[in-house]
Structures are given as C-alpha cells and as structure tokens.
Scaffold this motif. Structure first.
Motif, PDB file in Angstrom:
ATOM      1  N   SER A  37     -29.780  40.411 -25.878  1.00 32.79           N
ATOM      2  CA  SER A  37     -28.481  40.139 -25.274  1.00 32.79           C
ATOM      3  C   SER A  37     -27.534  39.438 -26.229  1.00 32.79           C
ATOM      4  N   GLU A  38     -26.250  39.841 -26.168  1.00 34.07           N
ATOM      5  CA  GLU A  38     -25.208  39.110 -26.872  1.00 34.07           C
ATOM      6  C   GLU A  38     -25.127  37.700 -26.277  1.00 34.07           C
TER       7      GLU A  38
ATOM      8  N   TYR B  94     -33.819  34.031 -24.550  1.00 36.59           N
ATOM      9  CA  TYR B  94     -32.896  35.143 -24.770  1.00 36.59           C
ATOM     10  C   TYR B  94     -33.241  36.278 -23.825  1.00 36.59           C
ATOM     11  N   GLY B  95     -32.291  37.173 -23.620  1.00 39.84           N
ATOM     12  CA  GLY B  95     -32.531  38.383 -22.853  1.00 39.84           C
ATOM     13  C   GLY B  95     -32.935  39.499 -23.792  1.00 39.84           C
TER      14      GLY B  95
ATOM     15  N   LYS C 115     -34.351  43.796 -24.117  1.00 35.88           N
ATOM     16  CA  LYS C 115     -34.466  45.107 -23.487  1.00 35.88           C
ATOM     17  C   LYS C 115     -35.778  45.777 -23.893  1.00 35.88           C
TER      18      LYS C 115
ATOM     19  N   TRP D   3     -34.934  45.048 -18.550  1.00 30.61           N
ATOM     20  CA  TRP D   3     -34.603  43.818 -19.260  1.00 30.61           C
ATOM     21  C   TRP D   3     -35.515  42.685 -18.804  1.00 30.61           C
TER      22      TRP D   3
ATOM     23  N   GLU E 292     -24.541  38.717 -18.467  1.00 32.26           N
ATOM     24  CA  GLU E 292     -24.165  38.351 -19.829  1.00 32.26           C
ATOM     25  C   GLU E 292     -24.129  36.838 -20.013  1.00 32.26           C
TER      26      GLU E 292
END
Length: 365
Positions: free
Chosen positions: A318-319, A333-334, A336, A341, A358
């Motif tokens: 993830s951003e 953090y996220g 994928k 996810w 997000e």
C-alpha cells in the motif's frame, strides 16, 4: 510505488530544461488560470454569500479565510470580516502563521504585486510568491521579482538579486534565523543558508533544501556534469545518476535518501548504501529515529525493508506504508496477495480482505 524524483524544480522567472515541475509559479492571475469556483452557503464561523475562489483554515480550525470577488475586486475574508479589495489575490497564496494569529497573502493593484501581512501592505514588486511563516510565526519570507531579477524578502531584509529562485523556496528551519533558498545567477545555482551561499552547481533538486528538526543540519540534492549527489551540512557526497526523497530522522541524527546507481535504486543512510532494487519508495523513520523502513520492488514483486532486513515478497504494498508504532517497536503495512489484501505487522499477516483503506493501517498514539 514510484519515487517522485524531479531533476530540477520550476524556476521562477526563467525557463529550465529538465524534469521540472508542471505547475506555474505560485502567483497567477485568476483571470489567466482556471480556478475552481464554488458557492458556499454557510460555515460554523460565518455566513458567506460571495463567490468563493479558495479556502484556508488554521491548523486548529479556529479561524477561516477565503477569497471572494465582488464588483471586480478580490478580497480576503477572515472569520466573516472582509479585508480590503484588490485587483487580484495570488492564487493559493493565503497562509496563516503556525499559531493561527497572523495571516499573509499576495495581492495586486494595477500592475504591482505585494504581500499583505496582518492587513499591512509590503513593498511593491513586479511579482511575488506565496509567503511562508517561520515556525514561531514572528518572521515571514517570500520571493519577489523586480527589474527582471529575483530577490528573497525576509521581514524588512532583501537578498541580493538573482536570475531565478527555485520554486518552493525560501524555507525556514525550526528557528527564524535559519532560512534557506536555492538561487540561480549567470547559469549557476547556489543554496543560501542563513545568508551564506554554498558551492555552485548546474541544478538543485526540487523539494530541497530541507532542515533537521532542530535546524542544526541541512541537506539538498545538487546536479553537476550529468551527476547528482547529496550536499549535507555543506559537504558534497557520492555521485549518483539520480537522487531524491530526502528525509531527516525525527532526532536529526540521520539523513536518508534514494539514489539511482547503475540503473537500479538504493537507499543511502548517512553515507551507507542499501542493496539495489528496481524501485523504492515510502521512506520512513520511527519516531525515535533509530529505525528506517521503506518499500522496494524487485521485478514484479514488492517487499518492505525494515532496518536493512527484507520482508516477504508481495504483489504490491500500500501507498503511505510502511508505518511505525509510536514507540517504534512495531512496523505495519498493507500487502497484496493475488486478488486479496492483508495487513502485515512485524511480519505476521492478518486475515485476507478484498481491499484495505488507503488511510490504514494506523497505530494508536
């Protein structure tokens, strides 16, 4: 995922070849640029019945300012009270001091621009940029064009004349006596810190110079003879193909930045280079400054690197992550996995989800 690297930022008053910013200078006539206009019926602070062209509020939301237009004149309205009208107000130039007690903006009468500070008009110029306040709100600085040259104005002090000032500068350090800006004269760039000019270069990295939290250190990216390097506290570092994402640790003891070397990206921390990756991003220090984490891509896979240790490979990260907990002991953090996810905390994965916000994950303070 990709690092934001600008070779040379937009220069005020001149044209520069390079990966420059796409936006025009801060002061642009509303009649010459597109302005999103909206009608605001009311707010918690004051009723508004004028056409609003932009809004600005203090950090604590106790004060609200907006620019309106009536009878061909632009006015700044603060907490419902309109200030004097002008032929134009610099787009996006309205700014409050950090404590919310002072307000400044760029205004135009006829063909002259000036900064209005707490209702008082400053010296007239051909153009001025958005003013910036020092951390204590006692000082103000901005760039101004006069006689086809550019100067930096700090309170009542005016710098030497230059051919251009880098957009985004001047910038204050934590104290008002530490002001920095990048200036160009006769084709060469210098960074001026506390009225002292450094070495001459072919270009300066957009978004720099930056100060450490205590203001005792400063850093910027510089370009000369097809090579980029970091200049830290006035000392020139190793040459690279590109540099970017300069970041001081919260305690100011360490500087990290991204650098491109042999077509791959590395992270440099106080002169020490990481492993090389196809791309990097999301550099973040722990609140204590003793830990560093970032995203890194190798081929089609992305990992998070924390304290130099690589995590598991994922199809994406993830951003806005990774993030540290308040005490710096945890990193999250996220990530994928295929079409799903997960949230990863210290290497442990959560249940799988169809998506993650997000704004997540966040740690409790």
């Amino acid at each position: 995922m990709r690092m934001s690297i600008a070779a040379i930022g937009l220069v005020l008053g001149i044209g520069i070849v390079g990966r420059a910013a796409d936006k025009p200078p801060s002061v642009v006539s509303h009649t010459e640029s597109e302005v999103t206009q909206q009608r605001i019926e009311s707010t918690t602070l004051a009723a508004m019945d004028a056409l609003v062209v932009n809004l600005e509020s203090t950090r604590d939301s106790h004060h609200l300012a907006y620019v309106t237009m009536r009878d061909g004149k632009f006015s700044v309205v603060v907490d419902g009270r309109a200030r004097r009208g002008y032929d134009d107000i610099g787009k996006g130039s309205v700014t409050f001091s950090p404590d919310g007690k002072r307000i400044a903006y760029a205004a135009r009468t006829s063909d002259k621009w000036f900064v209005v500070l707490d209702g008082h008009e400053g010296r007239s110029f051909d153009m001025v940029t958005k003013p910036t306040f020092s951390a204590d709100g006692k000082s103000i600085a901005y760039s101004a064009k006069t006689d086809n040259k550019w100067v930096v104005v700090t309170d009542s002090h005016q710098s030497a004349k230059y051919d251009g000032i880098l957009d985004g500068t001047p910038v204050f350090g934590p104290s008002a006596n530490r002001l920095a800006y990048a200036a160009m004269k006769e084709g060469e760039w210098v960074v001026v810190v506390a009225d002292r000019a450094g070495g001459s270069y072919d270009g300066i990295l957009a978004g720099t110079p930056i100060f450490s939290s205590r203001g005792d250190r400063f850093a910027y990216g510089a370009f000369k003879r097809d090579k980029w390097f970091a200049v830290v506290d006035g000392k020139v570092g190793t040459q690279y193909d590109k540099v970017g994402d300069f970041l001081f640790s919260p305690d100011g003891k360490r500087l990290a930045f991204g650098a491109k070397k042999d077509r791959r990206w590395i992270v440099v921390v106080e002169g020490k280079e990481s492993m090389a990756y196809d791309d990097i991003g999301g550099l973040t220090f722990s609140p204590q400054g003793d830990r560093l984490a970032y995203r890194a891509r190798r081929g089609s896979k992305t990992i998070v690197v924390a304290d130099g240790e690589e995590g598991k490979e994922y199809d994406g990260v993830s951003e806005g992550t990774p993030v540290f907990s308040g005490d710096g002991s945890h990193v999250a953090y996220g990530a994928k996995l295929g079409m799903k996810w997960v949230v990863v905390v210290d290497g442990s994965e959560s249940s799988a989800y169809d998506g993650i916000s997000e704004e997540m994950p966040i740690f409790c303070p």
